[in-house]
Write a protein that holds these residues in place. Structure first.
Motif, short mmCIF file in Angstrom:
data_model
loop_
_atom_site.label_atom_id
_atom_site.label_comp_id
_atom_site.label_asym_id
_atom_site.label_seq_id
_atom_site.Cartn_x
_atom_site.Cartn_y
_atom_site.Cartn_z
N ARG A 1 0.83 -1.20 0.00
CA ARG A 1 0.00 0.00 0.00
C ARG A 1 0.87 1.25 0.00
NH1 ARG A 1 -2.89 3.57 3.68
NH2 ARG A 1 -4.71 4.27 2.54
N LEU B 1 2.04 1.94 -3.28
CA LEU B 1 0.93 2.46 -4.07
C LEU B 1 0.73 3.95 -3.83
CD1 LEU B 1 -1.52 1.02 -5.66
CD2 LEU B 1 -2.79 1.42 -3.57
N LEU C 1 -2.27 12.37 -8.33
CA LEU C 1 -3.48 12.18 -7.53
C LEU C 1 -4.27 13.48 -7.42
CD1 LEU C 1 -5.31 10.42 -5.80
CD2 LEU C 1 -3.80 10.81 -3.87
N LEU D 1 -8.10 14.20 -8.51
CA LEU D 1 -9.10 14.76 -7.60
C LEU D 1 -9.75 16.00 -8.22
CD1 LEU D 1 -7.24 14.32 -4.20
CD2 LEU D 1 -9.39 13.22 -4.87
N PRO E 1 -15.60 8.59 -9.64
CA PRO E 1 -14.65 7.98 -8.71
C PRO E 1 -14.18 6.60 -9.19
CG PRO E 1 -16.47 8.98 -7.52
CD PRO E 1 -16.83 9.06 -8.97
N HIS E 2 -15.08 5.82 -9.77
CA HIS E 2 -14.69 4.49 -10.26
C HIS E 2 -13.64 4.59 -11.35
CE1 HIS E 2 -17.60 2.02 -8.14
NE2 HIS E 2 -18.44 3.00 -8.30
N ALA F 1 -10.33 5.68 -9.91
CA ALA F 1 -9.62 4.59 -9.24
C ALA F 1 -9.04 3.63 -10.28
CB ALA F 1 -10.57 3.84 -8.29
N MET G 1 -5.91 5.02 -11.57
CA MET G 1 -4.80 4.81 -10.64
C MET G 1 -4.21 3.42 -10.82
SD MET G 1 -6.16 6.41 -7.01
CE MET G 1 -4.67 5.90 -6.16
N MET G 2 -5.09 2.42 -10.83
CA MET G 2 -4.61 1.04 -10.94
C MET G 2 -3.96 0.81 -12.30
SD MET G 2 -4.98 -0.38 -8.07
CE MET G 2 -4.53 -2.07 -8.50
N ASP H 1 -21.59 4.77 -3.56
CA ASP H 1 -22.26 4.76 -4.86
C ASP H 1 -23.74 5.10 -4.71
OD1 ASP H 1 -19.93 4.11 -6.13
OD2 ASP H 1 -20.47 2.04 -6.60
N ARG I 1 -13.07 16.95 -0.69
CA ARG I 1 -11.89 16.55 -1.45
C ARG I 1 -11.06 15.52 -0.67
NH1 ARG I 1 -9.05 19.01 -5.77
NH2 ARG I 1 -6.89 18.32 -5.89
N MET J 1 -12.82 12.28 -0.86
CA MET J 1 -12.66 11.64 -2.17
C MET J 1 -11.28 11.02 -2.31
SD MET J 1 -14.01 10.73 -4.98
CE MET J 1 -15.58 11.64 -4.94
N LYS J 2 -10.28 11.70 -1.75
CA LYS J 2 -8.92 11.15 -1.80
C LYS J 2 -8.87 9.80 -1.09
CE LYS J 2 -4.18 12.55 -0.63
NZ LYS J 2 -3.38 13.77 -0.30
N GLN J 3 -9.47 9.74 0.09
CA GLN J 3 -9.50 8.48 0.83
C GLN J 3 -10.28 7.43 0.04
OE1 GLN J 3 -7.55 7.82 3.34
NE2 GLN J 3 -6.86 9.92 3.14
N ARG J 4 -11.34 7.87 -0.61
CA ARG J 4 -12.16 6.94 -1.38
C ARG J 4 -11.35 6.33 -2.52
NH1 ARG J 4 -17.94 8.68 -4.14
NH2 ARG J 4 -18.30 6.80 -5.39
N LEU J 5 -10.61 7.17 -3.23
CA LEU J 5 -9.81 6.66 -4.36
C LEU J 5 -8.72 5.72 -3.86
CD1 LEU J 5 -9.38 9.69 -6.78
CD2 LEU J 5 -11.14 7.92 -6.73
N LEU J 6 -8.01 6.15 -2.81
CA LEU J 6 -6.95 5.28 -2.28
C LEU J 6 -7.55 3.98 -1.75
CD1 LEU J 6 -4.66 7.93 -0.54
CD2 LEU J 6 -4.08 6.54 -2.54
N GLU K 1 -10.28 2.50 -2.85
CA GLU K 1 -10.66 1.66 -4.00
C GLU K 1 -9.42 0.94 -4.56
OE1 GLU K 1 -13.46 0.80 -5.32
OE2 GLU K 1 -14.85 2.15 -4.29
N ALA K 2 -8.34 1.71 -4.69
CA ALA K 2 -7.12 1.13 -5.24
C ALA K 2 -6.57 0.06 -4.30
CB ALA K 2 -6.08 2.23 -5.47
N ARG K 3 -6.65 0.33 -2.99
CA ARG K 3 -6.15 -0.66 -2.04
C ARG K 3 -7.00 -1.94 -2.09
NH1 ARG K 3 -6.54 -2.15 3.61
NH2 ARG K 3 -4.50 -2.98 4.18
N ALA L 1 -8.60 -3.07 -4.61
CA ALA L 1 -8.22 -3.79 -5.83
C ALA L 1 -6.93 -4.58 -5.59
CB ALA L 1 -8.04 -2.80 -6.98
N LEU L 2 -6.03 -3.95 -4.83
CA LEU L 2 -4.75 -4.58 -4.51
C LEU L 2 -4.94 -5.84 -3.66
CD1 LEU L 2 -1.68 -3.50 -4.73
CD2 LEU L 2 -1.98 -2.93 -2.33
#
Lengths: 325, 325
Positions: free
Chosen positions: A274, A277, A289, A293, A303-304, A307, A310-311, B132, B262, B265-270, B272-274, B276-277
């Motif tokens: 992480r 990442l 990032l 944003l 947002p999807h 994300a 990002m991936m 969502d 904002r 949203m940053k936490q949301r994106l990170l 989502e990426a996490r 996925a990881l």
């Protein structure tokens, strides 16, 4: 030349030479890439050290208690290392050597190694640096590593994810047990110590802790013992060492030690991944990032999809084309 | 055909037709891939809804309070949605329609939409599904969305990362303020409500909260107001709506609302990426992480190299060759 340096320090580490140990821990602190090669060489020697975490609110006398515990474990034949991850600890900043802690004898013993970890400017690397330091000390043959931290959340190191046994140190002052709960210390304690027990209110705090343990009994592990001590006077230290040893034996007998270490390692690996990442998006080239944003805030992407970008960037696939309606 | 279905539901959503809204929220819950296309189409319409999070320990009368608040905001001209992320909520499971909550009139109003999110079997998807759903309701033109959760940590949704304003509801029962601290509710509250204030101890709890707020003053945001209410009797509801509106105006005036969203949203994106990881290593083909842990446990690789393998696998580079000494 680099290899020679790595050779020499690694050799020194395996002989527990303080200069080599200290230098390699500095490499870990500074995220020197050479540390990975060192760990590659010495990692097979690890797994022998027992990691005893000691935490609690500031002002609880943790450092004094740890110094006395270090001597006690040393007397019992352990090779002892102390790692302080606490900006307020006297182990940080040299106060340790002052008369106040009377620990000069402790420092003179080659079977005891003391080190504080720099918590400033660590930029998310403190936890990684600390677990690397613990691996180095383990490989160097220290059999008992005492890790000091302030309360949960004040430094980024999760002591419960770093230690085999967690000792929570409190003092009989108003609200301390409440502070402990607030900081999540109730959840992680394997052992409670009410320190400065010669002060008013120690028995009351110990009883309050027992009541809380009654209320919040956990089926998944043994009920923590509650001990009292007056570390500055040397009272109760042997009993703490005994209780920590009992906890250790209990874990080992039940096979829980391996399970706990495996769980810890899993968190460590996911944490490292992480961090890599986040670093991709916050460090280095940086702005990626923030730009994402901005675009989400302007509703130019969802947002999807952000994300996914990002991936995709991580996976080296570049920006995927936005699907059309 | 698929496109027609998406077309029809999206059209229905934008008209706030309950059947379309409900169906699309179910898509979000089930992680139906079509939801991403829907969001792509409607996301530009979002950003108008105010998100009011209501949380607190079970048994605090949150659902009753929310039902009354919904009517109050409706009377003030808002279009109101209620999203319950709480397995114990009467909004889940139909008890809502019973006489006990006398909310049939509430359900009959097309300007009020009520939905509970399934918390079982969500396998890490609850938080994604809920945000969502909030976007969908926002796009559907609901201007005030009330989100109910149980205390922090009991469901995986972080209400503070989902809401513009967080209301913490407590009741005058022994230890409730302590429970709140323990659950981290002190940190996230923008507004406290002592509900069931006709019971013994309400003033004492309100005073205890004020004392805690004195002790833990935070410079980075306004001091939370502490209100009392007896929601079942309709007492104190208008005052809560007023206080929430004051908090909202304060955020807006200071430009803090955009900053807060904002950050969220940053936490949301990170996040989502996490997810996925982690999914790459825990879900799907599965065994990869366990195998890595086995190899680390056998000291065949170091934690660093294991983490690097994880990242390399994600980056599609395969296993990097181990460097030689």
């Amino acid at each position: 030349v680099t290899t020679n340096r790595i050779d020499a320090l690694t050799e020194g580490l395996l002989k527990a030479e303080p200069v080599s140990v200290a230098r390699l821990i500095s490499w870990a602190e500074n995220r020197d890439p050479r540390i990975e090669e060192v760990l590659r060489r010495v990692y097979p020697r690890t797994g022998q050290a027992y990691r005893l975490g000691i935490t609690g609110p500031p002002g609880g006398g943790k450092s004094t208690l740890i110094a006395k515990l270090a001597v006690t474990f040393r007397d019992r034949g352990e090779r002892v290392a102390v790692v302080a991850v606490d900006p307020t600890s006297p182990f940080s900043g040299g106060a340790l050597l002052g008369d106040r802690y009377r620990m000069l004898d402790l420092v003179a013993d080659p079977g005891i190694f003391i080190r504080s970890m720099a918590t400033r400017g660590s930029q998310g690397g403190l936890a990684s640096a600390t677990v690397d330091a613990l691996d180095l000390l383990d490989a160097a043959g220290f059999t008992m590593v005492l890790v000091e931290t302030v309360g949960v959340g004040q430094v980024e190191l999760d002591i419960a994810e770093t230690s085999d046994t967690v000792v929570v140190v409190l003092v009989p002052e108003s609200g301390d047990s409440i502070q402990a709960m607030k900081a999540g210390l109730m959840e992680i304690a394997d052992l409670f110590v009410v320190n400065k027990a010669d002060r008013e209110g120690a028995d009351r705090l110990a009883q309050a802790l027992e009541s809380m343990l009654d209320l919040h009994a956990r089926g998944d592990r043994p009920r923590p013992e509650v001990l009292t001590a007056a570390a500055a006077k040397g009272a109760g230290i042997e009993e703490i060492a005994d209780a920590a040893t009992r906890h250790r034996r209990g874990l080992e007998a039940a096979g829980d030690l391996e399970r706990r270490r495996r769980r810890t390692m899993k968190q460590r690996l996911l944490g490292e991944a992480r961090r890599a990442l986040v670093a991709r998006f916050e460090g280095g080239d940086g702005e990626a990032l923030e730009e994402l944003l901005d675009r989400v805030a302007r509703r130019e992407t969802t947002p999807h999809d952000a994300a996914r970008e990002m991936m995709a960037a991580i996976e080296g696939r570049g920006t995927p084309p936005a699907r059309k309606d």
